[in-house]
Motif scaffolding. Structure first.
Motif, PDB file in Angstrom:
ATOM      1  N   SER A   1       9.457  24.461 -39.049  1.00  0.00           N
ATOM      2  CA  SER A   1       9.360  24.764 -37.619  1.00  0.00           C
ATOM      3  C   SER A   1      10.235  23.803 -36.828  1.00  0.00           C
ATOM      4  O   SER A   1      10.237  22.593 -37.056  1.00  0.00           O
TER       5      SER A   1
ATOM      6  N   ALA B   1       1.871  38.689 -29.922  1.00  0.00           N
ATOM      7  CA  ALA B   1       0.960  37.839 -30.692  1.00  0.00           C
ATOM      8  C   ALA B   1       0.107  36.982 -29.760  1.00  0.00           C
ATOM      9  O   ALA B   1       0.584  36.507 -28.718  1.00  0.00           O
TER      10      ALA B   1
ATOM     11  N   ASP C   1      -1.023  33.950 -30.225  1.00  0.00           N
ATOM     12  CA  ASP C   1      -0.559  32.561 -30.106  1.00  0.00           C
ATOM     13  C   ASP C   1       0.607  32.442 -29.130  1.00  0.00           C
ATOM     14  O   ASP C   1       0.750  31.425 -28.446  1.00  0.00           O
ATOM     15  N   THR C   2       1.427  33.475 -29.033  1.00  0.00           N
ATOM     16  CA  THR C   2       2.514  33.466 -28.047  1.00  0.00           C
ATOM     17  C   THR C   2       1.955  33.434 -26.630  1.00  0.00           C
ATOM     18  O   THR C   2       2.440  32.677 -25.773  1.00  0.00           O
TER      19      THR C   2
ATOM     20  N   THR D   1       9.739  36.570 -24.549  1.00  0.00           N
ATOM     21  CA  THR D   1       8.731  37.555 -24.952  1.00  0.00           C
ATOM     22  C   THR D   1       9.035  38.928 -24.365  1.00  0.00           C
ATOM     23  O   THR D   1       8.968  39.954 -25.064  1.00  0.00           O
TER      24      THR D   1
ATOM     25  N   THR E   1      10.352  41.530 -27.339  1.00  0.00           N
ATOM     26  CA  THR E   1       9.270  42.406 -27.794  1.00  0.00           C
ATOM     27  C   THR E   1       9.648  43.894 -27.780  1.00  0.00           C
ATOM     28  O   THR E   1       9.336  44.618 -28.739  1.00  0.00           O
TER      29      THR E   1
ATOM     30  N   PRO F   1       7.426  39.362 -32.142  1.00  0.00           N
ATOM     31  CA  PRO F   1       8.361  38.285 -32.505  1.00  0.00           C
ATOM     32  C   PRO F   1       7.629  36.982 -32.777  1.00  0.00           C
ATOM     33  O   PRO F   1       6.585  36.699 -32.181  1.00  0.00           O
ATOM     34  N   GLU F   2       8.183  36.178 -33.694  1.00  0.00           N
ATOM     35  CA  GLU F   2       7.587  34.885 -34.009  1.00  0.00           C
ATOM     36  C   GLU F   2       7.778  33.913 -32.850  1.00  0.00           C
ATOM     37  O   GLU F   2       8.712  34.042 -32.055  1.00  0.00           O
ATOM     38  N   LEU F   3       6.899  32.925 -32.805  1.00  0.00           N
ATOM     39  CA  LEU F   3       6.920  31.958 -31.708  1.00  0.00           C
ATOM     40  C   LEU F   3       8.247  31.192 -31.651  1.00  0.00           C
ATOM     41  O   LEU F   3       8.823  31.012 -30.574  1.00  0.00           O
ATOM     42  N   THR F   4       8.748  30.744 -32.812  1.00  0.00           N
ATOM     43  CA  THR F   4       9.992  29.972 -32.831  1.00  0.00           C
ATOM     44  C   THR F   4      11.184  30.830 -32.387  1.00  0.00           C
ATOM     45  O   THR F   4      12.106  30.330 -31.749  1.00  0.00           O
ATOM     46  N   THR F   5      11.159  32.110 -32.718  1.00  0.00           N
ATOM     47  CA  THR F   5      12.227  33.017 -32.290  1.00  0.00           C
ATOM     48  C   THR F   5      12.221  33.179 -30.780  1.00  0.00           C
ATOM     49  O   THR F   5      13.270  33.146 -30.125  1.00  0.00           O
TER      50      THR F   5
END
Length: 319
Positions: free
Chosen positions: A93, A178, A180-181, A251, A255, A262-266
């Motif tokens: 990460s 997501a 967490d996002t 986001t 999206t 999409p992943e958080l790091t992306t």
């Protein structure tokens, strides 16, 4: 060699390279010729003459103190954050690399600028020293141009609107974004609001300190350092708002074109670095500048065309 192992080595090399910057500065800043060059550059940017040898020495010493305080802070922040960065890199990460950058810019550089300004203003003048002061209590709007004053609240407003849009989308279609996002967006927005509130409090602290000056030119130089401290606070609030704004923008733009959330790091690596970089460039370009009304009458932009005006300085407000 795994990707995570390579990322750890890359992160370690990057941390070492970052640490070299404050170390080299702290070593070289002790040289008188380098501090003199720094003062000369600052004078050119500010378009304000030193006037006297006393002013020159005072400005040079303040610049050196401010720079050394900032670099010691950066070095300390690197030492504290390095284990977290390496830990984050060990599981692939890069999130902590962004956190360290933000913490250095927002925390260290802002606090060092404000601390140096307040520390210098707390010095008591000699009893027999002539004093000049402004005829009224000044505000941030007196020191910074309107666009610089508006940048932080506009950024925070845009971040609030973006995070609200993300929340509305998540509530309407929970599977598209997501959880967490959403939590990171809300958390970063809360952080930005806290930074904005702290900024307003620290502005009052800076503005409430007495200014020690014996003529209008000295007062103008003190105003310039005060403007830099206020600009650092405003830029810190803008930088903090760039986090939720970048997260929300990433986001909302990624999206719709992604099959899965999409992943958080992306998301964080899309718009966030662009906004943080733009804010940092804007901050750097704003240092050493203040509103034209803070200059003594003889050195205001509209008065520089007339050489005859720069002969003497009135012993008063100059505003």
């Amino acid at each position: 060699m795994s990707v995570e192992f390579g990322l750890v080595w890359f992160s370690a090399a990057l941390l070492c390279a970052l640490a070299l910057v404050p170390i080299v500065y702290l070593v070289r800043s002790r040289r008188l010729d380098l501090s003199a060059q720094q003062a000369a550059r600052y004078e050119r940017v500010a378009k304000l003459p030193f006037g006297t040898g006393e002013n020159y020495v005072r400005v040079r010493e303040r610049l050196t103190r401010r720079g050394r305080t900032a670099m010691w802070g950066v070095l300390a922040a690197l030492v504290v954050w390095s284990p977290f960065v390496l830990w984050g890199a060990s599981w692939g990460s890069s999130l902590f690399l962004w956190l360290i950058t933000l913490s250095i810019v927002i925390g260290v550089l802002t606090v060092s600028s404000v601390a140096e300004t307040v520390h210098d203003q707390l010095r008591a003048p000699s009893a027999d020293t002539p004093r000049v002061a402004h005829s009224r209590r000044l505000t941030t709007q007196d020191y910074l141009q309107p666009w610089r004053c508006a940048l932080a609240p506009v950024a925070l407003g845009a971040a609030s609107a973006g995070v609200t849009a993300v929340l509305a989308w998540w509530i309407a279609q929970p599977g598209r974004i997501a959880t967490d996002t959403v939590l990171w967006c809300v958390g970063f927005l809360a952080f930005a609001i806290i930074v904005f509130v702290v900024m307003r409090v620290m502005e009052r602290v800076v503005l409430s300190q007495p200014q020690v000056a014996s003529d209008d030119l000295q007062l103008a130089w003190d105003d310039l350092f005060r403007a830099d401290a206020l600009w650092s606070l405003r830029s810190a609030a803008t930088m903090a708002a760039a986090l939720p704004l970048g997260m929300a923008a990433g986001t909302l733009t990624l999206t719709p074109i992604a099959v899965a959330p999409p992943e958080l790091t992306t998301i964080m690596s899309s718009w966030t670095p662009v906004l943080i970089g733009a804010t940092q460039v804007t901050y750097s370009l704003g240092l050493g500048r203040m509103a034209a009304s803070r200059y003594p009458a003889a050195f205001r932009p509209q008065g520089r065309r007339s050489p005859a005006m720069s002969g003497t300085l009135p012993q008063g407000d100059g505003a």
